[in-house]
Design a protein around this motif. Structure first.
Motif, PDB file in Angstrom:
ATOM      1  N   THR A   1       0.835  -1.206   0.000  1.00  0.00           N
ATOM      2  CA  THR A   1       0.000   0.000   0.000  1.00  0.00           C
ATOM      3  C   THR A   1       0.865   1.250   0.000  1.00  0.00           C
ATOM      4  N   ALA A   2       1.935   1.234   0.802  1.00  0.00           N
ATOM      5  CA  ALA A   2       2.823   2.395   0.877  1.00  0.00           C
ATOM      6  C   ALA A   2       3.559   2.615  -0.441  1.00  0.00           C
ATOM      7  N   ARG A   3       3.995   1.515  -1.080  1.00  0.00           N
ATOM      8  CA  ARG A   3       4.745   1.639  -2.342  1.00  0.00           C
ATOM      9  C   ARG A   3       3.895   2.230  -3.464  1.00  0.00           C
ATOM     10  N   THR A   4       2.604   1.944  -3.434  1.00  0.00           N
ATOM     11  CA  THR A   4       1.730   2.388  -4.529  1.00  0.00           C
ATOM     12  C   THR A   4       0.871   3.591  -4.154  1.00  0.00           C
ATOM     13  N   ALA A   5       1.129   4.179  -2.962  1.00  0.00           N
ATOM     14  CA  ALA A   5       0.277   5.263  -2.476  1.00  0.00           C
ATOM     15  C   ALA A   5       0.256   6.462  -3.412  1.00  0.00           C
ATOM     16  N   ASP A   6       1.396   6.746  -4.072  1.00  0.00           N
ATOM     17  CA  ASP A   6       1.449   7.924  -4.934  1.00  0.00           C
ATOM     18  C   ASP A   6       0.763   7.720  -6.277  1.00  0.00           C
TER      19      ASP A   6
ATOM     20  N   ASN B   1      -7.048   6.323  -4.397  1.00  0.00           N
ATOM     21  CA  ASN B   1      -7.536   6.569  -3.048  1.00  0.00           C
ATOM     22  C   ASN B   1      -6.624   5.887  -2.025  1.00  0.00           C
ATOM     23  N   PRO B   2      -5.482   6.504  -1.694  1.00  0.00           N
ATOM     24  CA  PRO B   2      -4.536   5.863  -0.759  1.00  0.00           C
ATOM     25  C   PRO B   2      -5.141   5.628   0.617  1.00  0.00           C
ATOM     26  N   LEU B   3      -6.064   6.509   1.052  1.00  0.00           N
ATOM     27  CA  LEU B   3      -6.672   6.339   2.360  1.00  0.00           C
ATOM     28  C   LEU B   3      -7.528   5.080   2.401  1.00  0.00           C
ATOM     29  N   LEU B   4      -8.240   4.812   1.320  1.00  0.00           N
ATOM     30  CA  LEU B   4      -9.053   3.602   1.250  1.00  0.00           C
ATOM     31  C   LEU B   4      -8.164   2.360   1.268  1.00  0.00           C
ATOM     32  N   SER B   5      -7.018   2.434   0.587  1.00  0.00           N
ATOM     33  CA  SER B   5      -6.083   1.301   0.582  1.00  0.00           C
ATOM     34  C   SER B   5      -5.539   1.048   1.982  1.00  0.00           C
ATOM     35  N   LEU B   6      -5.223   2.118   2.717  1.00  0.00           N
ATOM     36  CA  LEU B   6      -4.742   1.988   4.087  1.00  0.00           C
ATOM     37  C   LEU B   6      -5.824   1.368   4.963  1.00  0.00           C
TER      38      LEU B   6
ATOM     39  N   GLN C   1       0.329  11.033   1.276  1.00  0.00           N
ATOM     40  CA  GLN C   1      -0.275  11.001  -0.053  1.00  0.00           C
ATOM     41  C   GLN C   1      -1.758  11.342   0.009  1.00  0.00           C
ATOM     42  N   ALA C   2      -2.441  10.878   1.036  1.00  0.00           N
ATOM     43  CA  ALA C   2      -3.867  11.177   1.179  1.00  0.00           C
ATOM     44  C   ALA C   2      -4.094  12.667   1.426  1.00  0.00           C
ATOM     45  N   VAL C   3      -3.212  13.267   2.210  1.00  0.00           N
ATOM     46  CA  VAL C   3      -3.302  14.713   2.459  1.00  0.00           C
ATOM     47  C   VAL C   3      -3.161  15.483   1.157  1.00  0.00           C
ATOM     48  N   GLN C   4      -2.207  15.108   0.344  1.00  0.00           N
ATOM     49  CA  GLN C   4      -1.992  15.788  -0.934  1.00  0.00           C
ATOM     50  C   GLN C   4      -3.164  15.588  -1.884  1.00  0.00           C
ATOM     51  N   ARG C   5      -3.712  14.370  -1.922  1.00  0.00           N
ATOM     52  CA  ARG C   5      -4.844  14.092  -2.811  1.00  0.00           C
ATOM     53  C   ARG C   5      -6.072  14.894  -2.422  1.00  0.00           C
ATOM     54  N   GLU C   6      -6.321  15.022  -1.120  1.00  0.00           N
ATOM     55  CA  GLU C   6      -7.524  15.716  -0.676  1.00  0.00           C
ATOM     56  C   GLU C   6      -7.305  17.222  -0.520  1.00  0.00           C
ATOM     57  N   GLY C   7      -6.042  17.644  -0.529  1.00  0.00           N
ATOM     58  CA  GLY C   7      -5.752  19.069  -0.401  1.00  0.00           C
ATOM     59  C   GLY C   7      -6.121  19.629   0.960  1.00  0.00           C
ATOM     60  N   ILE C   8      -5.891  18.855   2.012  1.00  0.00           N
ATOM     61  CA  ILE C   8      -6.221  19.316   3.351  1.00  0.00           C
ATOM     62  C   ILE C   8      -4.945  19.568   4.143  1.00  0.00           C
TER      63      ILE C   8
ATOM     64  N   MET D   1       4.767   2.348  11.186  1.00  0.00           N
ATOM     65  CA  MET D   1       4.414   3.751  11.368  1.00  0.00           C
ATOM     66  C   MET D   1       4.957   4.613  10.240  1.00  0.00           C
ATOM     67  N   ALA D   2       6.161   4.301   9.765  1.00  0.00           N
ATOM     68  CA  ALA D   2       6.735   5.056   8.652  1.00  0.00           C
ATOM     69  C   ALA D   2       5.904   4.872   7.378  1.00  0.00           C
ATOM     70  N   MET D   3       5.459   3.635   7.140  1.00  0.00           N
ATOM     71  CA  MET D   3       4.637   3.374   5.961  1.00  0.00           C
ATOM     72  C   MET D   3       3.270   4.049   6.089  1.00  0.00           C
ATOM     73  N   THR D   4       2.697   4.024   7.286  1.00  0.00           N
ATOM     74  CA  THR D   4       1.409   4.684   7.516  1.00  0.00           C
ATOM     75  C   THR D   4       1.535   6.183   7.305  1.00  0.00           C
ATOM     76  N   GLU D   5       2.616   6.768   7.796  1.00  0.00           N
ATOM     77  CA  GLU D   5       2.848   8.203   7.612  1.00  0.00           C
ATOM     78  C   GLU D   5       2.959   8.545   6.133  1.00  0.00           C
ATOM     79  N   GLU D   6       3.646   7.692   5.375  1.00  0.00           N
ATOM     80  CA  GLU D   6       3.797   7.929   3.935  1.00  0.00           C
ATOM     81  C   GLU D   6       2.440   7.893   3.232  1.00  0.00           C
ATOM     82  N   ILE D   7       1.604   6.951   3.607  1.00  0.00           N
ATOM     83  CA  ILE D   7       0.276   6.842   2.993  1.00  0.00           C
ATOM     84  C   ILE D   7      -0.587   8.047   3.359  1.00  0.00           C
TER      85      ILE D   7
END
Length: 226
Positions: free
Chosen positions: A77-82, A86-91, A149-156, A140-146
């Protein structure tokens, strides 16, 4: 003949790990000797040292047999988050998979119970503590990375650092699993995990993943007969 030898060696390894799982759960790790494990597996102590350096090495191998697939799912999930829509849905799916496996798979439940409630980080088990910390930090590092990406996708913009957000999610899921293992009848792990995770993510400011999924057209209502 070579294939048979390799197969026999693998079977012995799995027998030792199976025996360790059950004995660790029944007696606790510190009260279980390598000789106890060898006897329960129907082999010798020498066979243990052929496959494992010591009790900590055997314990970590027992853990990896169950956790590697779960860790692999999160890593994927972390490798393909970018590149994921929907990276959040994958997480969320990755975490739900871990909860479902814990709740429904007897071996996973047994191993997690041993790792959570039946092990002491004494000197001979230092490698287990090191492995536990390594896995936690990697997850935790992988979760942070995901989440990034979710923050960037949603623009929040989160009101807390990404690392803190990842830590909070980890603590929630880890705490739920630990408490559920104490009394599996106390609550539904999967439902409680899903609901708590969704509220937490919404509190961070994310849109619920399901809210952005395509909506099915409502089925036409049937009229009652006159």
């Amino acid at each position: 003949m070579v294939r048979r030898t390799k197969a026999d060696a693998l079977a012995t390894r799995h027998s030792l790990l199976d025996a360790a799982e059950h004995l660790f759960q029944e007696r606790g790790v510190s009260r279980t000797s390598l000789n106890d494990i060898a006897t329960a597996a129907g082999t010798t102590r020498g066979a243990i040292y052929w496959h494992f350096k010591d009790k900590a090495d055997l314990f970590n191998a027992m853990m990896e047999r169950v956790t590697m697939p779960l860790e692999g799912t999160l890593a994927c999930t972390a490798r393909t988050a970018d590149t994921t829509a929907n990276p959040l849905l994958s997480l969320r799916d990755s975490i739900m998979n871990a909860l479902q496996q814990t709740a429904n798979d007897e071996q996973t439940r047994r191993v997690f119970e041993v790792a959570t409630h039946k092990v002491e980080y004494v000197a001979e088990m230092q490698a287990v503590r090191d492995r536990h910390l390594q896995v936690r930090n990697e997850c935790m590092a992988m979760t942070e990375e995901i989440l990034q990406q979710a923050v960037q996708r949603e623009g929040i913009q989160l009101h807390i650092p990404l690392g803190t957000a990842a830590l909070g999610l980890h603590v929630i899921i880890d705490g739920l699993i630990q408490n559920w293992l104490l009394d599996p009848e106390a609550f539904d792990l999967v439902k409680s995990g899903r609901d708590t995770m969704d509220v937490y993510l919404a509190g961070l400011g994310f849109t619920h993943p399901a809210a952005r999924a395509p909506q099915r057209a409502a089925a036409p209502r049937k009229l009652a007969p006159a």
